[in-house]
Design a protein around this motif. Sequence first.
Motif, PDB file in Angstrom:
ATOM      1  N   TRP A   1      -7.057  -4.270   9.174  1.00 22.50           N
ATOM      2  CA  TRP A   1      -6.397  -4.602   8.011  1.00 22.50           C
ATOM      3  C   TRP A   1      -6.759  -6.365   7.820  1.00 22.50           C
ATOM      4  O   TRP A   1      -7.331  -6.603   6.725  1.00 22.50           O
ATOM      5  CB  TRP A   1      -4.614  -4.703   8.077  1.00 22.50           C
ATOM      6  CG  TRP A   1      -4.169  -4.916   6.806  1.00 22.50           C
ATOM      7  CD1 TRP A   1      -3.821  -6.351   6.340  1.00 22.50           C
ATOM      8  CD2 TRP A   1      -3.778  -4.092   5.904  1.00 22.50           C
ATOM      9  NE1 TRP A   1      -3.221  -6.213   5.089  1.00 22.50           N
ATOM     10  CE2 TRP A   1      -3.158  -4.985   4.913  1.00 22.50           C
ATOM     11  CE3 TRP A   1      -3.703  -2.725   5.464  1.00 22.50           C
ATOM     12  CZ2 TRP A   1      -2.518  -4.572   3.571  1.00 22.50           C
ATOM     13  CZ3 TRP A   1      -3.130  -2.212   4.465  1.00 22.50           C
ATOM     14  CH2 TRP A   1      -2.512  -3.236   3.322  1.00 22.50           C
TER      15      TRP A   1
ATOM     16  N   GLU B   1      -9.262   2.306   2.227  1.00 22.28           N
ATOM     17  CA  GLU B   1      -7.974   2.138   1.856  1.00 22.28           C
ATOM     18  C   GLU B   1      -7.386   0.451   1.678  1.00 22.28           C
ATOM     19  O   GLU B   1      -6.601   0.509   0.762  1.00 22.28           O
ATOM     20  CB  GLU B   1      -7.005   2.735   2.628  1.00 22.28           C
ATOM     21  CG  GLU B   1      -7.128   4.613   2.610  1.00 22.28           C
ATOM     22  CD  GLU B   1      -6.538   5.179   3.764  1.00 22.28           C
ATOM     23  OE1 GLU B   1      -6.565   6.375   3.402  1.00 22.28           O
ATOM     24  OE2 GLU B   1      -6.250   4.571   4.653  1.00 22.28           O
TER      25      GLU B   1
ATOM     26  N   SER C   1      -0.877   5.496   2.257  1.00 21.51           N
ATOM     27  CA  SER C   1      -1.403   5.825   3.213  1.00 21.51           C
ATOM     28  C   SER C   1      -0.433   5.188   4.343  1.00 21.51           C
ATOM     29  O   SER C   1       0.565   4.818   4.244  1.00 21.51           O
ATOM     30  CB  SER C   1      -2.861   5.328   3.400  1.00 21.51           C
ATOM     31  OG  SER C   1      -3.491   5.708   4.671  1.00 21.51           O
ATOM     32  N   GLY C   2      -1.399   4.892   5.767  1.00 24.14           N
ATOM     33  CA  GLY C   2      -0.403   4.376   6.712  1.00 24.14           C
ATOM     34  C   GLY C   2       0.737   5.434   7.380  1.00 24.14           C
ATOM     35  O   GLY C   2       0.387   6.601   7.243  1.00 24.14           O
TER      36      GLY C   2
ATOM     37  N   ASP D   1       1.108  -3.496   4.404  1.00 25.25           N
ATOM     38  CA  ASP D   1       0.735  -1.908   4.332  1.00 25.25           C
ATOM     39  C   ASP D   1       2.018  -1.248   3.967  1.00 25.25           C
ATOM     40  O   ASP D   1       2.989  -1.660   3.415  1.00 25.25           O
ATOM     41  CB  ASP D   1       0.347  -1.476   5.888  1.00 25.25           C
ATOM     42  CG  ASP D   1       1.527  -1.682   6.756  1.00 25.25           C
ATOM     43  OD1 ASP D   1       2.585  -1.907   6.464  1.00 25.25           O
ATOM     44  OD2 ASP D   1       1.270  -1.580   8.136  1.00 25.25           O
TER      45      ASP D   1
ATOM     46  N   GLU E   1       0.911  -0.990  -0.113  1.00 26.63           N
ATOM     47  CA  GLU E   1       0.021   0.214   0.132  1.00 26.63           C
ATOM     48  C   GLU E   1       0.935   1.260   0.008  1.00 26.63           C
ATOM     49  O   GLU E   1       1.900   1.384   0.772  1.00 26.63           O
ATOM     50  CB  GLU E   1      -1.071   0.137   1.229  1.00 26.63           C
ATOM     51  CG  GLU E   1      -2.074   0.784   1.061  1.00 26.63           C
ATOM     52  CD  GLU E   1      -1.837   2.238   1.047  1.00 26.63           C
ATOM     53  OE1 GLU E   1      -2.550   3.183   0.499  1.00 26.63           O
ATOM     54  OE2 GLU E   1      -0.883   2.757   1.915  1.00 26.63           O
TER      55      GLU E   1
ATOM     56  N   TYR F   1      -5.345   3.388   8.873  1.00 21.39           N
ATOM     57  CA  TYR F   1      -5.978   2.905   7.660  1.00 21.39           C
ATOM     58  C   TYR F   1      -7.441   2.967   7.707  1.00 21.39           C
ATOM     59  O   TYR F   1      -8.114   2.554   8.597  1.00 21.39           O
ATOM     60  CB  TYR F   1      -5.438   1.531   7.208  1.00 21.39           C
ATOM     61  CG  TYR F   1      -4.255   1.624   6.426  1.00 21.39           C
ATOM     62  CD1 TYR F   1      -4.116   1.818   5.274  1.00 21.39           C
ATOM     63  CD2 TYR F   1      -3.073   1.084   7.250  1.00 21.39           C
ATOM     64  CE1 TYR F   1      -2.749   1.746   4.477  1.00 21.39           C
ATOM     65  CE2 TYR F   1      -1.434   1.137   6.461  1.00 21.39           C
ATOM     66  CZ  TYR F   1      -1.718   1.549   5.337  1.00 21.39           C
ATOM     67  OH  TYR F   1      -0.688   1.704   4.407  1.00 21.39           O
TER      68      TYR F   1
END
Length: 369
Positions: free
Chosen positions: A203, A169, A139-140, A245, A136, A165
């Motif tokens: 997640w 996303e 973001s994060g 992530d 990913e 998150y």
Amino acid sequence: MTNPSLLILAGDGIGPEVMAEVRKVIDWFGAKRDLKFNVSEDLVGGAAYDAHGTPLHDETMARAQNVDAVLLGAVGGPKYDDLDFSVKPERGLLRLRKEMDLFANLRPAQCFDALADFSSLKKEIVSDLDIMIVRELTSGIYFGEPRGIMDDNEGGRVGVNTQRYTTNEIRRVARSAFELARRRGNKVCSMEKANVMESGILWREEVTWVHQNEYPDVELSHMYADAGAMQLCRWPKQFDVIVTDNLFGDLLSDMAAMLTGSLGMLPSASLGAPMENGRPKALYEPVHGSAPDIAGQGKANPCACILSFAMALRYSFDQGPEADRLEAAVEKVLADGVRTADLLQSGTGEPATTSQMGDAVVAALEASL
Ligand code: NAD
């Protein structure tokens, strides 16, 4: 039908050198496979700064938004080290990723048999390895608020970053991973730290939701990211697609990359949401940088950039068999012993130049007909 469009941003250092070899490959596909692209070129990074005083001109940004795929070489170099942060060459690349909203970063770790000796792991562990890490990218913890260095009100300071998150996303990057898995070995392993992080629990729940509701045909497993790192070193061939992530993906994708040997061999893709024509927003680029230490000397290995174009063929242009053909051509060249300097053990033969390597790939493509 108009030809698909491709914007080439060669950038700085070895970027233009390796891109010149990709142009040979693109021209070959146009001439011999009737696969023609509307290719345009523009500036990015230090080259754009020199011409326009900015590492990415607004017009270039607008063009990138309107093509089917962008192919980038590399940005940066010592000449630009003292520039203000806001106009550093890397800002051009970051702007592209941000404004195109490229949330899924695809990093294949593929070990060509001919290069298995370059890995720090035993040959049988890495030979014919072919895994894909989906990180990913937008973001994060690298983006979450609050962030900063503040007073801790006890006479010291505190450094803060926030891992954050949302459902959306997580679901969208999970979908990218499941879609990829369907085209490959049909297996996804999701990695987080659900044992110690709430964002990891979310997640895991959201990836499971996407799996159950949209991709039940794909095999899904979960692993804590630290255990995943160990398994990547122990037996990487157990994986097909790994989705993770931004932070864990940053580490795991670099680690997986090194399983395969040289930086000059590593392609990548960054994909966003589908456009009106169904193709994802897409930027393809080698993992390596502008390599100022060898720039302008004909020493750069063009394979990472050539393999990035192979990814474009597969993921933007639905030309899987032609992508296979190009990857096989690179593999044949290596197996035949044609190597740039980065792929030669010391004292083992004369290195090929960047241009000779590109020519050899085109000759291998020709031989594949
Ligand atoms: P680098 O990837 O440019 O080079 C690291 C080492 O690998 C160097 O010794 C280089 O000669 C070698 N190398 C890299 N690509 C090669 C290739 N294709 N063939 C043969 N050898 C290759 O990383 P760096 O030296 O840390 O950074 C140099 C510049 O590139 C910096 O300005 C940095 O900010 C920038 N950079 C840009 C990107 C990008 O454009 N995506 C990525 C990383 C670094």
